[in-house]
Design a protein around this motif. Structure first.
Motif, PDB file in Angstrom:
ATOM      1  N   ALA A 199      -7.883  10.357   2.516  1.00 48.55           N
ATOM      2  CA  ALA A 199      -6.650   9.576   2.509  1.00 48.55           C
ATOM      3  C   ALA A 199      -7.006   8.123   2.265  1.00 48.55           C
ATOM      4  N   ASP A 200      -6.190   7.449   1.495  1.00 50.67           N
ATOM      5  CA  ASP A 200      -6.382   6.020   1.273  1.00 50.67           C
ATOM      6  C   ASP A 200      -5.085   5.421   0.763  1.00 50.67           C
ATOM      7  N   LEU A 201      -5.119   4.109   0.539  1.00 46.04           N
ATOM      8  CA  LEU A 201      -3.926   3.379   0.127  1.00 46.04           C
ATOM      9  C   LEU A 201      -4.056   2.930  -1.314  1.00 46.04           C
ATOM     10  N   ARG A 202      -3.047   3.254  -2.119  1.00 44.52           N
ATOM     11  CA  ARG A 202      -2.991   2.784  -3.502  1.00 44.52           C
ATOM     12  C   ARG A 202      -2.280   1.441  -3.530  1.00 44.52           C
ATOM     13  N   PRO A 203      -2.857   0.418  -4.160  1.00 47.05           N
ATOM     14  CA  PRO A 203      -2.161  -0.870  -4.268  1.00 47.05           C
ATOM     15  C   PRO A 203      -1.083  -0.799  -5.341  1.00 47.05           C
ATOM     16  N   ALA A 204       0.111  -1.294  -5.026  1.00 48.45           N
ATOM     17  CA  ALA A 204       1.219  -1.197  -5.975  1.00 48.45           C
ATOM     18  C   ALA A 204       2.142  -2.394  -5.849  1.00 48.45           C
ATOM     19  N   PHE A 205       2.682  -2.832  -6.997  1.00 53.24           N
ATOM     20  CA  PHE A 205       3.742  -3.829  -7.015  1.00 53.24           C
ATOM     21  C   PHE A 205       5.090  -3.119  -6.954  1.00 53.24           C
ATOM     22  N   GLY A 256       0.824  -1.199   0.000  1.00 56.26           N
ATOM     23  CA  GLY A 256       0.000   0.000   0.000  1.00 56.26           C
ATOM     24  C   GLY A 256       0.858   1.249   0.000  1.00 56.26           C
ATOM     25  N   VAL A 257       0.494   2.213  -0.834  1.00 55.96           N
ATOM     26  CA  VAL A 257       1.182   3.508  -0.870  1.00 55.96           C
ATOM     27  C   VAL A 257       0.154   4.575  -0.509  1.00 55.96           C
ATOM     28  N   ARG A 258       0.373   5.215   0.599  1.00 53.64           N
ATOM     29  CA  ARG A 258      -0.592   6.169   1.136  1.00 53.64           C
ATOM     30  C   ARG A 258      -0.632   7.447   0.302  1.00 53.64           C
ATOM     31  N   GLY A 259      -1.835   7.920   0.016  1.00 53.00           N
ATOM     32  CA  GLY A 259      -2.016   9.184  -0.675  1.00 53.00           C
ATOM     33  C   GLY A 259      -3.072  10.012   0.024  1.00 53.00           C
ATOM     34  N   GLU A 260      -2.855  11.318   0.096  1.00 50.39           N
ATOM     35  CA  GLU A 260      -3.789  12.233   0.762  1.00 50.39           C
ATOM     36  C   GLU A 260      -4.139  13.380  -0.178  1.00 50.39           C
ATOM     37  N   MET A 261      -5.354  13.906  -0.024  1.00 46.99           N
ATOM     38  CA  MET A 261      -5.805  14.984  -0.902  1.00 46.99           C
ATOM     39  C   MET A 261      -6.716  15.937  -0.148  1.00 46.99           C
ATOM     40  N   ARG A 306      -4.002   3.903   7.450  1.00 45.76           N
ATOM     41  CA  ARG A 306      -5.278   4.305   6.861  1.00 45.76           C
ATOM     42  C   ARG A 306      -5.955   5.462   7.605  1.00 45.76           C
ATOM     43  N   ARG A 307      -5.266   6.098   8.513  1.00 46.56           N
ATOM     44  CA  ARG A 307      -5.882   7.219   9.225  1.00 46.56           C
ATOM     45  C   ARG A 307      -6.129   8.389   8.271  1.00 46.56           C
ATOM     46  N   GLY A 308      -6.849   9.403   8.762  1.00 50.21           N
ATOM     47  CA  GLY A 308      -7.137  10.575   7.953  1.00 50.21           C
ATOM     48  C   GLY A 308      -5.885  11.372   7.632  1.00 50.21           C
TER      49      GLY A 308
END
Length: 321
Positions: free
Chosen positions: A265-271, A183-188, A233-235
């Motif tokens: 905020a959420d997690l992007r799935p990545a290889f 998981g790669v965390r991204g926030e907006m 996965r927090r805000g």
């Protein structure tokens, strides 16, 4: 009776179901949370269809397939094709030169005001005129509507490939638990600043806090996004909000007075290589690893999965175990 079951109603699963319909098959679409919403990372995307910009850090396969994304999306939602503007403050002009060397499909812009009058004082830029953007939530709604018109709804249930007979397309993201998936965390942030006028996505290059701003309707802007190697996965954190708002303020000080509408905020799935793929495991096709390229690569990933199922064609995104 369904020909294929799709698990996951994010951007990858919706596109898989839509591609199956276009190929003449009947999909069954299942998601444990039901229709798209704030529970999935597809909801928090920027919606930039920017394959040439992404080429600065992504593998060539992303640019190659991403170049077709706008045409695919135009069949289900409104796509705005006004290009992407990449800018840097005068002190960071070295960042702009490096970005130019790593990418193609752009031209230098010395007078930003000719493209975006509100950026007259923002220094130099690069213009990628073939790029586009869309509203991700409207795009998800467009896919849901297109499926509904074909008699395909979204069944809310907690399912796994092991519990379902027949061909399965698993598009559950991190929930699929695939080996090597992280998981790669991204926030907006979503801001309303009606006094600021931008007609296209703007990327601000910065050595520590790069930023993109995507215009929405009615003076709303999406600011994103952090990229943190974390499965938290927090805000949105205070640090990330400060960095995003500070970068936006540097671009246009009027963002200081903007109304904060949403944070996400959420997690992007990545290889490991950050390239999405279709992993074939017997009767199950795993569509996963979209990373930050969800809207850019979901059409190509879905089409290659359906080609493999219906015609046995192994595209360059398909991996057989």
């Amino acid at each position: 009776m369904a020909d294929v079951t799709v698990i996951g109603a994010g951007v990858a699963g919706l596109w898989a179901a839509y591609a199956l319909c276009e190929a003449g098959l009947t999909p069954r679409l299942i998601d444990r949370s039901g229709p798209p919403g704030p529970h999935g990372c597809s909801w928090w995307a920027g919606g930039m269809l920017a394959p040439w910009c992404e080429g600065a850090v992504a593998e060539p396969v992303i640019t190659r397939h991403g170049a077709q994304a706008a045409a695919h999306w135009a069949g289900v939602t409104e796509v705005t094709q006004r290009g992407t503007l990449v800018v840097a403050m005068p002190r960071d002009k070295g960042e702009l030169a490096r970005f130019a060397r790593r990418t193609t499909g752009h031209r230098a812009v010395a007078d930003l005001a000719a493209l975006e009058p509100d950026l007259a004082g923002a220094g130099q830029g690069l213009f990628f005129d073939a790029e586009a953007h869309l509203d991700p939530r409207a795009a998800l709604a467009g896919l849901v509507a297109a499926l509904a018109a074909r008699g395909v709804g979204i069944m809310q249930a907690d399912a796994t490939p092991e519990t379902i007979p027949g061909p399965v397309i698993d598009a559950r993201g991190l929930a699929a638990g695939l080996p090597g998936l992280r998981g790669v965390r991204g926030e907006m942030l979503l801001l309303r600043a009606p006094e600021i006028r931008l007609s296209r996505p703007v990327r601000l290059l910065h050595p520590r806090h790069p930023l993109y701003i995507v215009p929405r309707a009615e003076g709303v802007f999406m600011l994103g996004a952090t990229q943190i190697e974390s499965e938290d996965r927090r805000g949105v954190s205070a640090r990330s909000m400060l960095e995003l708002l500070s970068a936006a303020y540097a671009l246009d000080p009027r963002f200081a007075e903007a109304e904060v509408l949403e944070t996400g905020a959420d997690l992007r799935p990545a290889f490991a290589d950050n390239v999405p793929r279709v992993q074939v495991r017997g009767r199950v096709l795993q569509l996963n690893g979209l990373f930050r390229h969800g809207y850019l690569m979901a059409p190509a990933l879905a089409l290659q999965a359906v080609d493999y199922l219906t015609r046995g064609i192994k595209g360059d995104l398909v991996h057989e175990d």
